[in-house]
Enzyme design. Structure first.
Site: not given
Ligand code: 6PG
Length: 506
Positions: A211-212, A208, A215, A136
């Site tokens: 985590h997303n 992860k 996010e 990430s």
């Molecule tokens: C990270 C981000 C990375 C990416 C996401 C965006 O942790 O660096 O999460 O993995 O920016 O995949 O996901 P979306 O395109 O679904 O918003």
């Protein structure tokens, strides 16, 4: 071992791959690189020549998988940075054809679905060791220190650990704050690395994925705060940027808050208007938030704020339909007449409480999934590796780490005394903010789903008793009784309205 051989073979030189290679090179590893697009190989050699301040070659370009393997010291260590899904297997098959050996290690760094990683370890057993590390931090993280979530064969980890801890983001062990150097050739070499072994294959990518999911929730909550500041307070993007900068100095300190302030302050070169007003309000998604919500539904973990953030992206993408509905459907006529300063203070507290709930949901999901899959997830360590490098890095991850350090059996972050007190102190403002938004007809689904999560979680009694009665009525699904032994099932022969009572023999 020949001095000319490389330490690591790297496949896939897209944005993330290129930056990971330069990060590895800055940390003293010699890299052999390959990409199907030869111009990308040429480009990285060129960048490395510009940046390399040592008298030794750090990056070597290769034209085939066979050449790549021939450049590596055995046993081979290979890192893949290719799109998740089929491309990972495509590369693995080429490596097998090129002669990869059973004790060679292949590390997948893409945003792979965790179950794919599990299947791949099995599939490639005996041919090579398939290992995964989720990454990430986007482009800058990859270049100067990402957060890394490795998982797989423990023997492989002993060989991989020095590489991943070297390139990972670092945190000051005393303050918990990121140690940053964005200067090529000068990596941060002290501090605690944001890389820890998560567990068996799949566990790292699961973490992860969550985590997303967090996010997504965090981003949506910030977007709702922006919307409320615009629609309730009448603030301009520039004014909101100032508010966010101020919040970023306090409890809400985070990378996402920082970049949101910057996005809002940006002026469009073409029109001179705030750039945010020129950006179409249709959110994209690559799937990791959706995977989190699906997994939460499967393990039965209540992650409504994360799921709502996925739905918020879905409804945003229905732009044309929303435009029609905006003409056709009415909303409340009442306007906000509260004092702006008061509202902004309340909103800060609402955002903070909502954010605590979103993180609580994410950690609860990991806990339930870990139990289901037999993983021993160390939540204090997970919170620690999210303190720097990753997208959700935030001051309050130190408090989350502290919560799990002081009680490693903590079943929900909301029950940690610090977080319980934070919500207790801020909840009036949270409730008022959601009430104001609702009365004014401004959607704030993530914030209100977070409040609903909190209120449901703290309810000793929920209306699921009626629900069980309904299920038993129409489907004889049975129910437990509050006054009898847990697990014992009861059924009632219900009198159906307008029908004579029917007795079914069981
Ligand atoms: C990270 C981000 C990375 C990416 C996401 C965006 O942790 O660096 O999460 O993995 O920016 O995949 O996901 P979306 O395109 O679904 O918003």
């Amino acid at each position: 071992m020949s001095e000319n051989l490389c330490d690591i073979g790297f496949i896939g030189l897209g944005v993330m791959g290129k930056n990971l290679v330069l990060n590895l090179a800055d940390n003293g590893f010699k890299i052999a690189c390959f990409d199907l697009d030869q111009t990308k190989v040429d480009a990285i050699i060129e960048t490395d020549q510009e940046e390399n301040k040592t008298d030794k070659a750090r990056v070597v370009g290769c034209r085939s998988y066979t050449e790549l393997l021939s450049k590596l010291a055995a046993p081979h260590l290979l890192i893949l940075s290719v799109p998740a899904g089929e491309p990972v297997d495509h590369v693995c098959h080429h490596l097998i054809d090129a002669g990869i050996q059973a004790d060679d290690i292949v590390i997948d760094t893409g945003n792979s679905l965790w179950t794919d990683s599990v299947a791949r370890e099995e599939k490639y057993k005996g041919k090579f060791i398939f290992f995964s590390t989720a990454v990430s931090g986007g482009e800058v993280g990859a270049r100067f220190g990402p957060s890394l979530m490795p998982s797989g064969d423990p023997y492989a980890w002993t060989r991989i650990e020095p590489v991943l801890t070297a390139i990972a983001a670092k945190v000051d062990p005393d303050t918990g704050k990121p140690l940053v150097s964005n200067i090529p050739g000068q990596p941060v070499t002290r501090g605690e690395p944001c890389a820890t072994y998560i567990g068996p294959i799949g566990a790292g990518h699961y973490v992860k994925m969550v985590h997303n999911g967090i996010e997504y929730a965090d981003m949506q909550l910030i977007c709702e705060a922006y919307d409320l500041l615009r629609k309730l307070c009448g603030y301009t993007p520039q004014q909101i940027s100032e508010v966010f900068k101020r919040w970023n100095e306090g409890l809400l300190n985070s990378y996402l808050m920082e970049i949101s302030a910057e996005v809002l302050a940006k002026v469009d070169d073409e029109t001179g208007e705030p750039l945010v007003d020129m950006i179409m309000d249709k959110a994209g998604q690559k799937g990791t938030g959706l995977w989190t919500a699906v997994s939460a539904l499967q393990v039965g973990s209540p992650t409504q704020t994360i799921a709502h953030a996925v739905f918020a992206r879905s409804i945003s993408s229905l732009k044309a339909e929303r435009q029609q509905a905006a003409e056709a459907l009415s909303g409340p006529s009442s306007q906000n007449d509260a004092d702006n300063a008061e509202l902004i203070d309340a909103l800060e507290q609402a955002l903070y409480c909502s954010k605590i709930c979103a993180y609580a949901q994410g950690f609860q999901l990991m806990d339930m999934a870990a139990k289901e899959h037999g993983w021993q997830l160390e939540f204090a360590e997970i919170a620690k590796i999210w303190r720097a490098g990753c997208i959700i890095r935030a001051g309050f991850l130190q408090s989350i780490a502290n919560a799990y350090i002081s009680n490693e059996d903590l079943i929900n972050l909301l029950l940690d005394p610090f977080f319980a007190e934070q919500i207790s102190n801020n909840q009036d403002a949270w409730r008022k903010t959601i009430a104001s938004a609702t009365l004014a007809g401004v959607p704030c689904g993530s914030m209100s789903s977070a409040l609903n999560y909190y209120d449901s979680y703290r309810s000793a009694v929920l209306p699921a008793n009626l629900l069980q009665g309904q299920r038993d009525y129409f489907g004889a699904h049975t129910y437990e009784r509050v006054d009898k032994q847990a697990g014992r099932k009861y059924h009632t022969e219900w009198a159906k309205p307008g029908q004579p009572e029917v007795k079914i023999k069981r």
